[in-house]
Write a protein that holds these residues in place. Structure first.
Motif, PDB file in Angstrom:
ATOM      1  N   THR A 114      -0.801 -12.853   0.519  1.00 47.38           N
ATOM      2  CA  THR A 114      -0.252 -11.617  -0.033  1.00 47.38           C
ATOM      3  C   THR A 114       0.620 -10.953   1.023  1.00 47.38           C
ATOM      4  OG1 THR A 114      -2.019 -10.185   0.738  1.00 47.38           O
ATOM      5  CG2 THR A 114      -2.333 -11.277  -1.375  1.00 47.38           C
ATOM      6  N   GLY A 116       0.993  -7.814   1.653  1.00 44.68           N
ATOM      7  CA  GLY A 116       0.312  -6.731   2.362  1.00 44.68           C
ATOM      8  C   GLY A 116      -0.508  -7.259   3.516  1.00 44.68           C
ATOM      9  N   ARG A 194     -12.919  -2.810   5.130  1.00 44.11           N
ATOM     10  CA  ARG A 194     -11.661  -2.107   5.258  1.00 44.11           C
ATOM     11  C   ARG A 194     -10.553  -2.926   4.614  1.00 44.11           C
ATOM     12  NH1 ARG A 194     -10.171  -2.051  10.708  1.00 44.11           N
ATOM     13  NH2 ARG A 194     -11.944  -0.713  11.107  1.00 44.11           N
ATOM     14  N   MET A 197     -10.790  -2.666   0.918  1.00 51.19           N
ATOM     15  CA  MET A 197     -10.386  -1.360   0.424  1.00 51.19           C
ATOM     16  C   MET A 197      -8.872  -1.242   0.423  1.00 51.19           C
ATOM     17  SD  MET A 197     -12.050   2.269   1.468  1.00 51.19           S
ATOM     18  CE  MET A 197     -11.246   2.433   3.018  1.00 51.19           C
ATOM     19  N   VAL A 198      -8.261  -1.687   1.514  1.00 53.16           N
ATOM     20  CA  VAL A 198      -6.807  -1.626   1.587  1.00 53.16           C
ATOM     21  C   VAL A 198      -6.195  -2.478   0.480  1.00 53.16           C
ATOM     22  CG1 VAL A 198      -4.788  -2.165   2.959  1.00 53.16           C
ATOM     23  CG2 VAL A 198      -6.758  -1.148   4.041  1.00 53.16           C
ATOM     24  N   GLY A 199      -6.785  -3.669   0.279  1.00 55.89           N
ATOM     25  CA  GLY A 199      -6.269  -4.542  -0.774  1.00 55.89           C
ATOM     26  C   GLY A 199      -6.327  -3.884  -2.138  1.00 55.89           C
ATOM     27  N   ALA A 201      -6.587  -0.648  -2.805  1.00 50.36           N
ATOM     28  CA  ALA A 201      -5.699   0.518  -2.833  1.00 50.36           C
ATOM     29  C   ALA A 201      -4.263   0.082  -3.065  1.00 50.36           C
ATOM     30  CB  ALA A 201      -5.811   1.294  -1.523  1.00 50.36           C
ATOM     31  N   GLU A 202      -3.856  -0.985  -2.394  1.00 51.40           N
ATOM     32  CA  GLU A 202      -2.487  -1.453  -2.553  1.00 51.40           C
ATOM     33  C   GLU A 202      -2.225  -1.916  -3.970  1.00 51.40           C
ATOM     34  OE1 GLU A 202      -0.946  -2.952   1.754  1.00 51.40           O
ATOM     35  OE2 GLU A 202      -0.846  -4.269   0.007  1.00 51.40           O
ATOM     36  N   GLU A 203      -3.155  -2.677  -4.507  1.00 50.83           N
ATOM     37  CA  GLU A 203      -2.944  -3.192  -5.856  1.00 50.83           C
ATOM     38  C   GLU A 203      -2.869  -2.064  -6.860  1.00 50.83           C
ATOM     39  OE1 GLU A 203      -4.132  -7.293  -7.897  1.00 50.83           O
ATOM     40  OE2 GLU A 203      -5.791  -6.010  -7.288  1.00 50.83           O
ATOM     41  N   MET A 204      -3.784  -1.096  -6.755  1.00 56.57           N
ATOM     42  CA  MET A 204      -3.808  -0.012  -7.737  1.00 56.57           C
ATOM     43  C   MET A 204      -2.678   0.970  -7.488  1.00 56.57           C
ATOM     44  SD  MET A 204      -6.314  -0.683  -9.777  1.00 56.57           S
ATOM     45  CE  MET A 204      -6.233  -2.431  -9.579  1.00 56.57           C
ATOM     46  N   ALA A 205      -2.680   1.579  -6.293  1.00 62.85           N
ATOM     47  CA  ALA A 205      -1.656   2.573  -6.016  1.00 62.85           C
ATOM     48  C   ALA A 205      -0.277   1.939  -5.996  1.00 62.85           C
ATOM     49  CB  ALA A 205      -1.944   3.274  -4.695  1.00 62.85           C
ATOM     50  N   GLY A 206      -0.218   0.670  -5.634  1.00 58.58           N
ATOM     51  CA  GLY A 206       1.067  -0.006  -5.633  1.00 58.58           C
ATOM     52  C   GLY A 206       1.589  -0.257  -7.031  1.00 58.58           C
TER      53      GLY A 206
ATOM     54  N   TYR B  93      -7.610   9.699  -3.602  1.00 61.23           N
ATOM     55  CA  TYR B  93      -7.277   8.680  -4.587  1.00 61.23           C
ATOM     56  C   TYR B  93      -7.263   9.267  -5.987  1.00 61.23           C
ATOM     57  CZ  TYR B  93      -7.155   4.354  -7.132  1.00 61.23           C
ATOM     58  OH  TYR B  93      -6.795   3.348  -7.965  1.00 61.23           O
ATOM     59  N   ILE B  96      -4.091  11.089  -6.370  1.00 60.80           N
ATOM     60  CA  ILE B  96      -2.961  10.184  -6.573  1.00 60.80           C
ATOM     61  C   ILE B  96      -2.913   9.726  -8.026  1.00 60.80           C
ATOM     62  CG2 ILE B  96      -2.055   7.902  -5.988  1.00 60.80           C
ATOM     63  CD1 ILE B  96      -2.971   8.297  -3.179  1.00 60.80           C
ATOM     64  N   THR B 109       5.311   4.502  -3.570  1.00 59.35           N
ATOM     65  CA  THR B 109       3.959   3.956  -3.628  1.00 59.35           C
ATOM     66  C   THR B 109       3.479   3.448  -2.277  1.00 59.35           C
ATOM     67  OG1 THR B 109       5.007   1.996  -4.514  1.00 59.35           O
ATOM     68  CG2 THR B 109       3.825   3.356  -6.061  1.00 59.35           C
ATOM     69  N   VAL B 113      -0.015   4.542  -0.334  1.00 59.38           N
ATOM     70  CA  VAL B 113      -1.088   3.641   0.101  1.00 59.38           C
ATOM     71  C   VAL B 113      -1.387   3.850   1.587  1.00 59.38           C
ATOM     72  CG1 VAL B 113      -1.742   1.240   0.429  1.00 59.38           C
ATOM     73  CG2 VAL B 113      -0.579   1.923  -1.639  1.00 59.38           C
ATOM     74  N   LEU B 116      -3.380   6.888   2.125  1.00 57.53           N
ATOM     75  CA  LEU B 116      -4.747   6.735   1.643  1.00 57.53           C
ATOM     76  C   LEU B 116      -5.589   5.906   2.605  1.00 57.53           C
ATOM     77  CD1 LEU B 116      -6.741   7.162  -0.696  1.00 57.53           C
ATOM     78  CD2 LEU B 116      -5.857   5.080  -1.726  1.00 57.53           C
ATOM     79  N   THR B 117      -4.993   4.907   3.230  1.00 57.13           N
ATOM     80  CA  THR B 117      -5.799   4.023   4.067  1.00 57.13           C
ATOM     81  C   THR B 117      -5.728   4.378   5.538  1.00 57.13           C
ATOM     82  OG1 THR B 117      -3.944   2.493   4.033  1.00 57.13           O
ATOM     83  CG2 THR B 117      -5.704   2.096   2.481  1.00 57.13           C
ATOM     84  N   ARG B 196       7.821  -6.087   5.327  1.00 51.78           N
ATOM     85  CA  ARG B 196       7.562  -6.245   3.896  1.00 51.78           C
ATOM     86  C   ARG B 196       8.747  -6.836   3.176  1.00 51.78           C
ATOM     87  NH1 ARG B 196       3.614  -2.973   0.709  1.00 51.78           N
ATOM     88  NH2 ARG B 196       2.525  -4.921   0.814  1.00 51.78           N
ATOM     89  N   PHE B 418      -3.192  -8.303 -12.291  1.00 46.05           N
ATOM     90  CA  PHE B 418      -4.003  -7.913 -11.153  1.00 46.05           C
ATOM     91  C   PHE B 418      -4.979  -9.003 -10.774  1.00 46.05           C
ATOM     92  CE2 PHE B 418      -2.454  -3.710 -10.858  1.00 46.05           C
ATOM     93  CZ  PHE B 418      -2.035  -3.405 -12.145  1.00 46.05           C
ATOM     94  N   TRP B 428      -8.199  -4.139 -19.523  1.00 44.62           N
ATOM     95  CA  TRP B 428      -7.613  -2.912 -18.989  1.00 44.62           C
ATOM     96  C   TRP B 428      -7.456  -1.846 -20.055  1.00 44.62           C
ATOM     97  CZ3 TRP B 428      -4.526  -1.275 -14.454  1.00 44.62           C
ATOM     98  CH2 TRP B 428      -5.023  -1.867 -13.281  1.00 44.62           C
ATOM     99  N   GLN B 464      -3.404 -12.477  -6.601  1.00 46.00           N
ATOM    100  CA  GLN B 464      -2.655 -11.231  -6.566  1.00 46.00           C
ATOM    101  C   GLN B 464      -1.200 -11.422  -6.960  1.00 46.00           C
ATOM    102  OE1 GLN B 464      -1.172  -9.054  -3.178  1.00 46.00           O
ATOM    103  NE2 GLN B 464      -2.678  -7.463  -3.473  1.00 46.00           N
TER     104      GLN B 464
END
Lengths: 579, 577
Positions: A114, A116, A194, A197-199, A201-206, B93, B96, B109, B113, B116-117, B196, B418, B428, B464
């Protein structure tokens, strides 16, 4: 762990001079600061009691003390400058290298991870290494020198008491290493959580807009809460364990302090001749030294904790650096010119051994022909492009371009023959001009505008806030179609000998696409091109149509011939008109 | 920063007890030099061995108690910090999730993220450090000063000169370095962005053979980071040495004046030793404090970034939750105009139409003409600038968002799947959807064939981004996902672009057969896809230049005609079935 550390230090090797200077300045600064307590002790010895103070001697010692302090300060500052340079330059090189590596690994590697996760190695993991290194360098050397120096001074004052100190010292280490072991496990768990969680967060918020569209937010929050809470729990454990080292070593310090006080006082009193000669002044010096002596142990155990973290990150970074690169082919021939002929002979290829894809594929393309590849999704159309451009290498058979096998020429020269517009757009953060001129950095502004005009992008570009100088990016609000037009403008500007269009125009309305096609037709005059599309109107004017299914060409010919055959292609075409 | 403090409310106990125990430890540590002074003055002075031994034992006892207190404090600190962090993250969160599309557009976005992290971690560390260390250091300084004053007031004046001096140094350095840290963060952000984008555009970069240029650009970015870091380091490196210098010069002054005081009999040797001890302890405490400044600076910067997100207003929500499902007009646009925030021009101008239950509405038009924008107004993702959009007869602004959107199935232009199993993805829309409902949706979307053929069926894991599926398969699953649970309205935003004609036709057949009562809004480029729509809107540059059935538009709308003819070519005459 040691091996990884060594490797990290090998990156510091070019900055050896800073390393040496650090040690020199540390030695100077620390020794001077260590000598201070001796003179403090002598000064205290001058002040015996009422009316009994040797001001003359005291004055001289004071001046000496003051100059030593100032000098030591200066050296300490210089040492910091050196450790700073050492750490930051080292990780700069490390970061550069891992980025370089990512440019050179086979696409297979990038597709398999991925984005990220890989980005986090380049950015976050190296930040952790940086923190660890900086702390390590800063405190380790001054720490070691302090320990050695104070030991020497203590021994000079009173050998026997110093021995007691040395005996008690290992207690510090034992405590620190026990604690480190206990906390290691928690640290690893915390790291993993961690990452999870980051994964998430990225998938959802992303993909926030989709989460909203499906009213998934409450469920997303529930998932997040689960990991968040678990992370919090393990975090308490890990942090508590790792924070135990300081108080524990402070306690050992206290023991040493008490021992020194006890033995020293007894020595002054003279009850135990074995202890030797002591004075109050010497005692206060010794006490001051024992304070100094134990401080670095605290710092060094802290360093080990940071290093643990840093080593874990370093291992992740080196995992990338150890990947095989695409082999260097600068020794291969450079494809000078491309005559537009291409052939596939008995080509076999699959991404993974158990899912067969392209089998026994052969094709001959003459110069200037337009080849359309059609077929149901997943039948291997995009794969052909991956193979032509050598993003992936074929398993067996050969592909010959302009009379040369593509494996025998350099990748760069091979790729410069093709202009490629992909199914997925790629627009990077930069101005419109920079994006269009990506493949032709020497293009003039007029040429860029011409290219934009020829793909009918000029209109919407002019309407952007800053026109051609507007900064755009993947997320910037341009529609898919507009982004694709910019990608096509890129190719127009480049003017390549061969063209590959991979469903590039699916996001563009047909009117615009037809106009672009007319421009392409001009461009394609005499140039060989591959068009992978679902739009039969595009395909109709092709010289060869390849109909693919399950990795094989099942039919071949031009539009009229295939319709006449009445096979798979005819079926696909006629479904366009059914209601 | 202040509004983040409320997350500490559940940890008041730890927040108070932690530093309290630290204070106890500090008190005991401060007593130690006094005990030592007594050893020197009384023990040595009176040649009293047993006194010496007893007092030394006392020091050990003080140390052991100190250890217990310290550990208690560390535990409370960890609990408080992580508890704070967990609550902050959860709340952030949630916030958001409540933001409107517009707010999300504003920050982006990836920045969301990051905040948030990363930023929450930095603030959390700040809290942890604060409890453990920040209270001890000032207390030490104050406590040591008090001890010094009780020993000898006049001599303790030295403290009161030295302490402000050091504070000034700390303040000066902080002032200079805070903006420099911000700059370093920005450089790091840029490196992150470059990485990225390079990973996403790996194919294009290699196709253009631009790897070396990208590497050069990255090297520049990395050079910026190290240059800035070194520059900050130069200044922050002054802190420790100068604090050391001021303190030690203070000790020197103490000795000089102390000598004078001893001379006049106001001070003993032991007391002078204690004095120098205190000075050393203060030095160590101040050094710790100075190093904390760095952590706090970073924590403040992160806290600001988090507060920025909280400051964004949540999406406005309607209040109506009861829907009259018997209404005939499912969707109605009344003179709707719309422009994006900050855009110069209207994206939609004066659009009016209505759609009845079970009908299919088609929207067709050129690139950038406003089709997707129009569709995004129906679930109220953006608010109409002028005019009203109504669903089931109620203005969408007034309907509760959850109510509204749970009745609409949306297939976005770019299929986003997802990580998880196919079954999880399909749930979903409806978290308790049965396998039967899922399979029926997959069948309508023409996706059941390949799902049932794969070895794990519904349990097939999607990696993913859906990397292990082809473009067409992703799209079909994306479509099926929107159909689960029989929504009242289905919006398909150019969702069949990756499907070949045969599959597209089969899908449209299935739609009309399996879901006859569902109102469909289909945005497409292909006139063939929309031919049988009950109503087609032809969009051109934000305006509806034609509304009607296919036959009506052929007669009356030039734009539609042009599109249609270009797709049919010269075969136009023989197409009607």
């Amino acid at each position: 762990m040691l091996k990884t550390l060594k490797r990290v230090f090998s990156y510091a090797a070019p900055y050896l001079r800073y390393f040496v200077l650090t040690i020199v300045f540390a030695a100077l600064g620390v020794s001077l600061s260590l000598a201070v307590p001796v003179f403090i002790g002598e000064a205290v010895d001058c002040c015996i009691g009422k009316g009994n103070v040797d001001f003359h001697k005291l004055g001289r010692i004071i001046v000496l003390l003051a100059s030593m302090v100032v000098a030591s300060t200066f050296f300490q500052w210089l040492m910091s400058l050196c450790t700073n340079k050492l750490s930051f330059l080292t990780i700069r090189d490390l970061r550069s290298d891992i980025f370089c590596k990512l440019e050179r690994v086979p696409l297979r590697y990038i597709d398999g991870h991925t984005k990220g996760e890989l980005t986090s190695r380049v950015i976050n993991d190296i930040e952790i290494i940086s923190d660890g290194l900086l702390q390590g360098f800063t405190q380790f050397f001054s720490g070691i020198i302090t320990i050695i120096g104070t030991l020497i001074f203590m021994m000079a004052i009173n050998f026997r008491i110093a021995i007691v100190v040395v005996i008690l010292t290992p207690l510090s280490f034992i405590a620190a290493s026990r604690i480190t072991k206990a906390s290691h496990d928690s640290y690893m768990k915390q790291s993993k959580l961690r990452g999870d969680m980051v994964g998430l967060a990225e998938e959802m918020a992303g993909n926030q807009k989709i989460v909203k569209a499906f009213v998934y937010d409450k469920r997303a929050e529930a998932r997040f809460d689960e990991i968040n809470k678990a992370y919090g729990k393990i975090g308490v454990k890990a942090t508590f364990f790792s924070s135990m080292t300081n108080p524990t070593t402070r306690f050992v310090n206290g023991l040493i302090y008490a021992a020194v006080g006890l033995l020293g006082a007894l020595g002054v009193v003279g009850k135990f001749p074995i202890i030797g000669v002591m004075t109050v002044g010497k005692l206060s010096s010794f006490l001051a030294y024992s304070n100094q002596y134990t401080k670095p142990f605290n710092e060094i155990s802290g360093v080990f904790a940071e290093l643990q973290n840093a080593v874990a990150s370093a291992e992740r970074v080196f995992a990338v650096l150890d990947e095989n690169e695409v082999p260097d082919d600068s020794d291969k021939e450079v494809l000078e010119s491309c005559d537009g002929t291409l052939s596939f002979s008995d080509v076999f290829f699959s991404y993974s051994p158990d899912t067969k894809l392209i089998e026994n594929f052969s094709l001959d393309v003459k110069s200037g022909q337009r080849v359309a590849i059609v077929g149901p999704t997943g039948c291997g159309k995009s794969t052909i492009i991956n193979l032509l451009l050598r993003f992936y290498d074929i398993d067996s058979g050969k592909i010959v371009l302009s009379g040369k096998e593509i494996n025998s020429v350099t990748r760069d020269s091979l790729r410069s023959c093709f202009g490629m517009v992909l199914q997925e757009t790629w627009v990077f953060t930069g101005t419109v001009v920079e994006n269009i001129a990506y493949g032709a950095p020497d293009a003039t502004r007029e040429q860029i505008i011409e290219a934009a005009k020829s793909v009918y992008a000029h209109g919407f570009i002019k309407r952007l806030p800053n026109g051609y100088d507007t900064v755009i990016s993947e997320d910037c609000g341009l529609s898919q179609g507009q982004k694709q037009l910019i990608c096509i403008a890129r190719i127009m500007l480049m003017d390549p000998p061969m063209l590959i269009l991979d469903e590039a125009t699916s996001s563009i309305d047909l009117r615009t696409e037809l106009r672009i096609q007319r421009a392409f037709v001009k461009l394609m005059e005499g140039r060989t091109s591959f068009v992978i599309a679902h739009r039969l109107s595009t395909i109709k004017n092709s010289d060869i149509i390849l109909v693919m299914k399950h990795g094989n060409i099942i039919e071949q010919g031009d539009h009229e011939q295939l319709l006449a055959k009445g096979g798979f292609y005819a079926e696909l075409y006629n479904s366009q008109f059914a209601s | 920063m202040k509004n983040l403090l409320k997350y500490l409310r559940n940890y008041k106990k730890e927040l108070l007890l932690g530093p309290f125990f630290k204070l106890l430890e500090a008190v005991f540590e401060l007593i130690v030099p006094v005990v030592m002074a007594r050893i020197i003055d009384n023990g040595i002075g009176n040649n009293d061995t047993s006194y010496i031994i007893k007092m030394s034992g006392l020091i050990v006892l003080l140390g052991a108690s100190g250890l217990c207190f310290a550990l208690t404090c560390q535990y409370f600190a960890a609990k408080c910090a992580y508890g704070f962090g967990t609550e902050l993250r959860a709340d952030l969160y949630r916030h958001i999730n409540s933001l409107s599309y517009e707010s999300i557009d504003k920050i982006g976005t990836s920045s969301l993220v990051n905040r948030l992290t990363n930023d929450t971690n930095t603030v959390q560390n700040g809290v942890n450090m604060f409890i453990r260390l920040a209270v001890r250091a000032p207390f030490f300084v104050i406590g040591a000063a008090v001890m010094a004053v009780t020993i000898d007031l006049k001599l303790s004046l030295v403290f009161f000169v030295v302490a402000p001096l050091i504070s000034l140094v700390i303040f000066f350095i902080m002032k200079k370095t805070v903006p420099m840290y911000k700059k370093t963060q920005q450089c790091l952000d840029r490196a992150s962005l470059l990485t990225r984008e390079n990973l996403e555009g790996a194919r294009v970069i290699r196709a253009f053979s631009r790897q070396n240029e990208e590497i050069d650009e990255f090297k520049e970015a990395v050079d910026d980071i190290s240059d800035n870091s070194i520059a900050v380091g130069k200044i922050s490196a002054i802190l420790n040495p100068v604090a050391f210098m001021v303190m030690n010069l203070g000790i020197v002054a103490v000795i000089w004046f102390g000598g004078k005081r001893i001379d006049v009999g106001r001070l003993t040797q032991g007391e002078l030793t204690a004095f120098t001890n205190y000075m050393t302890q203060i030095l160590l405490a101040l050094v710790v404090l100075a190093n904390l400044i760095v952590i706090f600076t970073k924590a403040f910067a992160s806290a600001n970034r988090i507060s920025e997100v909280f400051a964004l207003l949540p999406e406005e929500n309607g209040t109506i939750s009861e829907i009259d499902e018997k209404k005939a007009d499912i969707i109605e646009f009344n003179s709707v105009s719309f422009s994006y925030a900050g855009a110069g021009d209207y994206s939609l101008r004066n659009i009016s139409f209505s759609v009845k239950k079970g009908q299919m509405l088609g929207i067709i038009g050129g690139t950038g003409c406003g089709k997707s924008t129009l569709a995004s107004l129906i679930p109220c993702f953006y608010k109409a600038t002028e005019g009203t959009v109504s669903v089931f007869g109620v203005d969408v602004n007034d309907i509760e968002n959850v109510q509204l959107r749970s009745r609409i199935g949306i297939v976005p232009q770019k299929a986003a799947l997802f990580s998880g199993t196919i079954r999880e993805n399909m749930r979903w829309r409806k978290s308790d959807a049965s396998d039967a409902e899922i399979i029926s949706a997959l069948k309508t979307a023409q996706a059941w064939e390949f799902v049932s053929n794969s070895p794990d069926g519904l349990d097939t894991v999607i990696s993913q981004g859906g990397k292990n599926l082809s473009g067409g398969q992703k799209q079909r699953i994306s479509i099926a996902r929107a159909l689960v649970g029989d929504p009242d309205i289905v919006i398909l935003d150019d969702s069949t672009s990756a499907l070949d004609y045969k599959t597209d036709l089969a899908f449209r057949h299935a739609l009309s057969e399996d879901l006859p009562d569902t109102t469909i809004v289909m945005i497409s480029q292909r006139t063939t896809s929309l031919k049988n729509a009950d109503k087609i809107i032809v969009m051109d540059e934000g305006e509806a230049v034609g509304i009607g059935t296919h036959e009506e538009l052929i007669e009356s709308c030039d734009v539609y005609n042009e599109i249609y003819r270009s797709q049919m070519n010269e075969k136009e005459g023989s197409t009607n079935a």
